[in-house]
Scaffold this motif. Structure first.
Motif, PDB file in Angstrom:
ATOM      1  N   PRO A  75      49.069  -2.906 -10.159  1.00  0.00           N
ATOM      2  CA  PRO A  75      49.982  -3.846  -9.497  1.00  0.00           C
ATOM      3  C   PRO A  75      51.254  -3.200  -8.960  1.00  0.00           C
ATOM      4  O   PRO A  75      51.750  -3.594  -7.908  1.00  0.00           O
ATOM      5  N   ALA A  76      51.775  -2.201  -9.657  1.00  0.00           N
ATOM      6  CA  ALA A  76      52.989  -1.534  -9.160  1.00  0.00           C
ATOM      7  C   ALA A  76      52.719  -0.835  -7.830  1.00  0.00           C
ATOM      8  O   ALA A  76      53.579  -0.828  -6.941  1.00  0.00           O
ATOM      9  N   ASP A  77      51.521  -0.278  -7.675  1.00  0.00           N
ATOM     10  CA  ASP A  77      51.146   0.344  -6.404  1.00  0.00           C
ATOM     11  C   ASP A  77      51.067  -0.707  -5.300  1.00  0.00           C
ATOM     12  O   ASP A  77      51.492  -0.474  -4.171  1.00  0.00           O
ATOM     13  N   ALA A  78      50.518  -1.866  -5.650  1.00  0.00           N
ATOM     14  CA  ALA A  78      50.413  -2.959  -4.678  1.00  0.00           C
ATOM     15  C   ALA A  78      51.798  -3.464  -4.291  1.00  0.00           C
ATOM     16  O   ALA A  78      52.048  -3.784  -3.120  1.00  0.00           O
ATOM     17  N   GLN A  79      52.703  -3.530  -5.251  1.00  0.00           N
ATOM     18  CA  GLN A  79      54.067  -3.964  -4.946  1.00  0.00           C
ATOM     19  C   GLN A  79      54.739  -2.982  -4.000  1.00  0.00           C
ATOM     20  O   GLN A  79      55.369  -3.385  -3.018  1.00  0.00           O
ATOM     21  N   GLU A  80      54.584  -1.700  -4.273  1.00  0.00           N
ATOM     22  CA  GLU A  80      55.178  -0.682  -3.406  1.00  0.00           C
ATOM     23  C   GLU A  80      54.602  -0.764  -1.990  1.00  0.00           C
ATOM     24  O   GLU A  80      55.339  -0.713  -1.003  1.00  0.00           O
ATOM     25  N   ALA A  81      53.292  -0.923  -1.893  1.00  0.00           N
ATOM     26  CA  ALA A  81      52.648  -1.021  -0.577  1.00  0.00           C
ATOM     27  C   ALA A  81      53.096  -2.277   0.160  1.00  0.00           C
ATOM     28  O   ALA A  81      53.328  -2.246   1.369  1.00  0.00           O
TER      29      ALA A  81
ATOM     30  N   VAL B 204      47.741  -5.158   2.794  1.00  0.00           N
ATOM     31  CA  VAL B 204      48.140  -4.369   1.624  1.00  0.00           C
ATOM     32  C   VAL B 204      46.897  -3.749   0.992  1.00  0.00           C
ATOM     33  O   VAL B 204      46.883  -2.562   0.649  1.00  0.00           O
ATOM     34  N   ALA B 205      45.842  -4.536   0.842  1.00  0.00           N
ATOM     35  CA  ALA B 205      44.603  -4.042   0.245  1.00  0.00           C
ATOM     36  C   ALA B 205      44.016  -2.899   1.073  1.00  0.00           C
ATOM     37  O   ALA B 205      43.534  -1.905   0.512  1.00  0.00           O
ATOM     38  N   ARG B 206      44.064  -3.030   2.387  1.00  0.00           N
ATOM     39  CA  ARG B 206      43.548  -1.960   3.251  1.00  0.00           C
ATOM     40  C   ARG B 206      44.366  -0.679   3.094  1.00  0.00           C
ATOM     41  O   ARG B 206      43.817   0.424   3.108  1.00  0.00           O
ATOM     42  N   MET B 207      45.675  -0.832   2.954  1.00  0.00           N
ATOM     43  CA  MET B 207      46.531   0.331   2.758  1.00  0.00           C
ATOM     44  C   MET B 207      46.170   1.030   1.445  1.00  0.00           C
ATOM     45  O   MET B 207      46.064   2.260   1.387  1.00  0.00           O
ATOM     46  N   LEU B 208      45.963   0.250   0.391  1.00  0.00           N
ATOM     47  CA  LEU B 208      45.626   0.828  -0.910  1.00  0.00           C
ATOM     48  C   LEU B 208      44.245   1.480  -0.909  1.00  0.00           C
ATOM     49  O   LEU B 208      44.039   2.508  -1.553  1.00  0.00           O
TER      50      LEU B 208
ATOM     51  N   GLY C 205      42.649   2.831   1.632  1.00  0.00           N
ATOM     52  CA  GLY C 205      42.550   3.999   2.499  1.00  0.00           C
ATOM     53  C   GLY C 205      41.431   3.847   3.509  1.00  0.00           C
ATOM     54  O   GLY C 205      40.671   2.879   3.490  1.00  0.00           O
ATOM     55  N   ASP C 206      41.325   4.807   4.374  1.00  0.00           N
ATOM     56  CA  ASP C 206      40.308   4.781   5.429  1.00  0.00           C
ATOM     57  C   ASP C 206      38.911   4.731   4.831  1.00  0.00           C
ATOM     58  O   ASP C 206      38.542   5.593   4.039  1.00  0.00           O
ATOM     59  N   GLY C 207      38.166   3.716   5.212  1.00  0.00           N
ATOM     60  CA  GLY C 207      36.787   3.593   4.761  1.00  0.00           C
ATOM     61  C   GLY C 207      36.625   3.097   3.339  1.00  0.00           C
ATOM     62  O   GLY C 207      35.502   2.966   2.856  1.00  0.00           O
ATOM     63  N   GLY C 208      37.726   2.818   2.652  1.00  0.00           N
ATOM     64  CA  GLY C 208      37.653   2.334   1.274  1.00  0.00           C
ATOM     65  C   GLY C 208      37.299   0.857   1.213  1.00  0.00           C
ATOM     66  O   GLY C 208      37.358   0.149   2.217  1.00  0.00           O
ATOM     67  N   ASP C 209      36.931   0.409   0.046  1.00  0.00           N
ATOM     68  CA  ASP C 209      36.560  -0.992  -0.171  1.00  0.00           C
ATOM     69  C   ASP C 209      37.817  -1.819  -0.412  1.00  0.00           C
ATOM     70  O   ASP C 209      38.231  -2.018  -1.550  1.00  0.00           O
ATOM     71  N   TRP C 210      38.423  -2.298   0.667  1.00  0.00           N
ATOM     72  CA  TRP C 210      39.683  -3.040   0.545  1.00  0.00           C
ATOM     73  C   TRP C 210      39.495  -4.342  -0.220  1.00  0.00           C
ATOM     74  O   TRP C 210      40.413  -4.783  -0.913  1.00  0.00           O
ATOM     75  N   ARG C 211      38.336  -4.960  -0.132  1.00  0.00           N
ATOM     76  CA  ARG C 211      38.115  -6.220  -0.855  1.00  0.00           C
ATOM     77  C   ARG C 211      38.225  -6.023  -2.374  1.00  0.00           C
ATOM     78  O   ARG C 211      38.675  -6.903  -3.089  1.00  0.00           O
ATOM     79  N   ALA C 212      37.818  -4.866  -2.841  1.00  0.00           N
ATOM     80  CA  ALA C 212      37.920  -4.556  -4.269  1.00  0.00           C
ATOM     81  C   ALA C 212      39.380  -4.425  -4.715  1.00  0.00           C
ATOM     82  O   ALA C 212      39.675  -4.532  -5.915  1.00  0.00           O
ATOM     83  N   MET C 213      40.287  -4.205  -3.770  1.00  0.00           N
ATOM     84  CA  MET C 213      41.709  -4.075  -4.071  1.00  0.00           C
ATOM     85  C   MET C 213      42.424  -5.427  -4.177  1.00  0.00           C
ATOM     86  O   MET C 213      43.549  -5.498  -4.672  1.00  0.00           O
ATOM     87  N   MET C 214      41.788  -6.483  -3.718  1.00  0.00           N
ATOM     88  CA  MET C 214      42.469  -7.777  -3.652  1.00  0.00           C
ATOM     89  C   MET C 214      42.982  -8.285  -5.001  1.00  0.00           C
ATOM     90  O   MET C 214      44.116  -8.783  -5.064  1.00  0.00           O
TER      91      MET C 214
ATOM     92  N   VAL D 211      44.162  -6.592  -7.470  1.00  0.00           N
ATOM     93  CA  VAL D 211      45.371  -5.804  -7.744  1.00  0.00           C
ATOM     94  C   VAL D 211      46.513  -6.264  -6.839  1.00  0.00           C
ATOM     95  O   VAL D 211      47.657  -6.390  -7.273  1.00  0.00           O
ATOM     96  N   VAL D 212      46.188  -6.536  -5.580  1.00  0.00           N
ATOM     97  CA  VAL D 212      47.201  -7.023  -4.638  1.00  0.00           C
ATOM     98  C   VAL D 212      47.747  -8.368  -5.117  1.00  0.00           C
ATOM     99  O   VAL D 212      48.965  -8.575  -5.150  1.00  0.00           O
ATOM    100  N   HIS D 213      46.877  -9.269  -5.520  1.00  0.00           N
ATOM    101  CA  HIS D 213      47.326 -10.581  -6.003  1.00  0.00           C
ATOM    102  C   HIS D 213      48.250 -10.426  -7.218  1.00  0.00           C
ATOM    103  O   HIS D 213      49.287 -11.097  -7.299  1.00  0.00           O
ATOM    104  N   ASP D 214      47.887  -9.547  -8.150  1.00  0.00           N
ATOM    105  CA  ASP D 214      48.745  -9.317  -9.319  1.00  0.00           C
ATOM    106  C   ASP D 214      50.109  -8.777  -8.899  1.00  0.00           C
ATOM    107  O   ASP D 214      51.145  -9.205  -9.424  1.00  0.00           O
ATOM    108  N   GLY D 215      50.110  -7.829  -7.976  1.00  0.00           N
ATOM    109  CA  GLY D 215      51.377  -7.270  -7.498  1.00  0.00           C
ATOM    110  C   GLY D 215      52.226  -8.311  -6.800  1.00  0.00           C
ATOM    111  O   GLY D 215      53.444  -8.390  -7.015  1.00  0.00           O
TER     112      GLY D 215
END
Length: 83
Positions: free
Chosen positions: A5-11, A30-34, A36-45, A47-51
């Motif tokens: 979550p801290a990474d998501a907050q920073e992003a 934010v999820a796409r930034m976390l 990265g290129d070609g990464g699974d941004w949906r899997a980051m959601m 973490v983004v919500h928590d941040g």
């Protein structure tokens, strides 16, 4: 190293700082930034919500949907600066 979550907050704050003071961003940006290129941004959601929840609780950001303010995250939302 795991992304948390801290990474998501920073992003989130970094993305907001590149926009006008009244602009909003989508949490998927934010999820796409976390992910990265070609990464699974949906899997980051989760973490983004928590941040985002932490930044809302701290009073740093505001949430809205279709220009209607939201007190907390529920369903689709946009992220903007408080003020």
């Amino acid at each position: 190293m795991a992304i948390g979550p801290a990474d998501a907050q920073e992003a989130t704050l970094r993305l907001l700082s590149t926009r006008s003071a009244t602009a909003t961003i989508c949490p998927s940006e934010v999820a796409r930034m976390l992910a990265g290129d070609g990464g699974d941004w949906r899997a980051m959601m989760p973490v983004v919500h928590d941040g985002v929840d932490g930044l809302v609780a701290a009073g740093t950001i505001r949430l809205s949907w279709k220009a209607v303010p939201m007190a907390r995250r529920a369903g689709p939302y946009r992220i903007g600066w408080v003020g």
